[in-house]
Design an enzyme around this catalytic site. Structure first.
Site, PDB file in Angstrom:
ATOM      1  N   SER A  84      -3.377  -4.909 -14.082  1.00 35.51           N
ATOM      2  CA  SER A  84      -2.218  -4.059 -13.811  1.00 35.51           C
ATOM      3  C   SER A  84      -1.630  -3.388 -15.043  1.00 35.51           C
ATOM      4  O   SER A  84      -0.904  -2.411 -14.914  1.00 35.51           O
ATOM      5  CB  SER A  84      -1.126  -4.841 -13.089  1.00 35.51           C
ATOM      6  OG  SER A  84      -0.499  -5.751 -13.955  1.00 35.51           O
TER       7      SER A  84
ATOM      8  N   LYS B   7       4.955  -6.593 -17.051  1.00 37.03           N
ATOM      9  CA  LYS B   7       5.120  -5.191 -16.653  1.00 37.03           C
ATOM     10  C   LYS B   7       5.935  -4.460 -17.705  1.00 37.03           C
ATOM     11  O   LYS B   7       6.450  -5.050 -18.645  1.00 37.03           O
ATOM     12  CB  LYS B   7       5.830  -5.075 -15.294  1.00 37.03           C
ATOM     13  CG  LYS B   7       5.168  -5.824 -14.156  1.00 37.03           C
ATOM     14  CD  LYS B   7       3.833  -5.263 -13.773  1.00 37.03           C
ATOM     15  CE  LYS B   7       3.215  -6.118 -12.663  1.00 37.03           C
ATOM     16  NZ  LYS B   7       1.825  -5.891 -12.472  1.00 37.03           N
TER      17      LYS B   7
END
Length: 187
Positions: free
Chosen positions: A38, A79
């Site tokens: 990701s 993230k």
């Protein structure tokens, strides 16, 4: 008698060293392993990083910080901070708009070039995703750099600051990836 004192001094030194290492790991810094794709191309599956747990005790996250936070799935995610409390977030034509102003994301430029004009981040508004027009107080909006294959705030909603472990920007393993993560590309 002298040997017994020397042994005791070594034992005390070892106990103190273990205690100091425990305090550092629990309160200040801890290692983490990147799992998944990701955050590609910025971070790779298996990268080992250092999480700075102390930084947000004295400051707040900045836009584009790479952070580690706890999820409801009993795991930790890595993230990038996109939206801060009070921000209105819109993505249109692969362009980020915060409070109606276009915002460059320099950490995505090379990746976008590799896509030869294909869209990396699909259109959305914060309100469409969360029902909120602005990021609520005490929360942040996060995205993975690999926007096509990232489970992030578009899926799990905004992240409460209480769930943020800290910031991470140092890769220490593998050696060929060792270094700082995009520090010069933060706004």
């Amino acid at each position: 008698m002298n040997g017994k004192n020397e042994w005791w001094e070594w034992a005390k030194a070892l106990l103190i060293a273990v205690a100091v290492a425990g305090v550092i790991r629990f309160f200040l810094f801890t290692p983490i392993v990147v799992e998944g794709l990701s955050m590609m191309p910025t971070l790779h599956d298996g990268n080992r990083m250092i999480v700075n747990k102390f930084s947000y005790s004295i400051s707040q996250p900045s836009r584009f910080d790479v952070i580690v936070f706890h999820t409801t799935e009993n795991s930790d995610y890595i993230k990038r901070v996109i939206g801060l409390p009070g921000d209105e977030i819109v993505y249109k034509n692969d362009q980020l708009y915060i409070n109606e102003e276009p915002i460059d994301e320099p950490f995505l430029e090379n990746y976008k070039r590799e896509l030869n004009g294909e869209i990396l981040t699909g259109d959305f508004t914060l309100e469409e995703l969360t029902g909120e027009q602005k990021v609520p107080p005490g929360e942040i909006f996060v995205l993975g750099d690999n926007r096509r294959y990232s489970k992030d705030s578009r899926h799990i909603g905004t992240v409460e600051m209480d769930e943020v472990m800290g910031t991470t920007n140092i890769v220490f393993w593998p050696l060929n990836d060792m270094g700082m993560v995009n520090e010069s590309e933060k706004n």
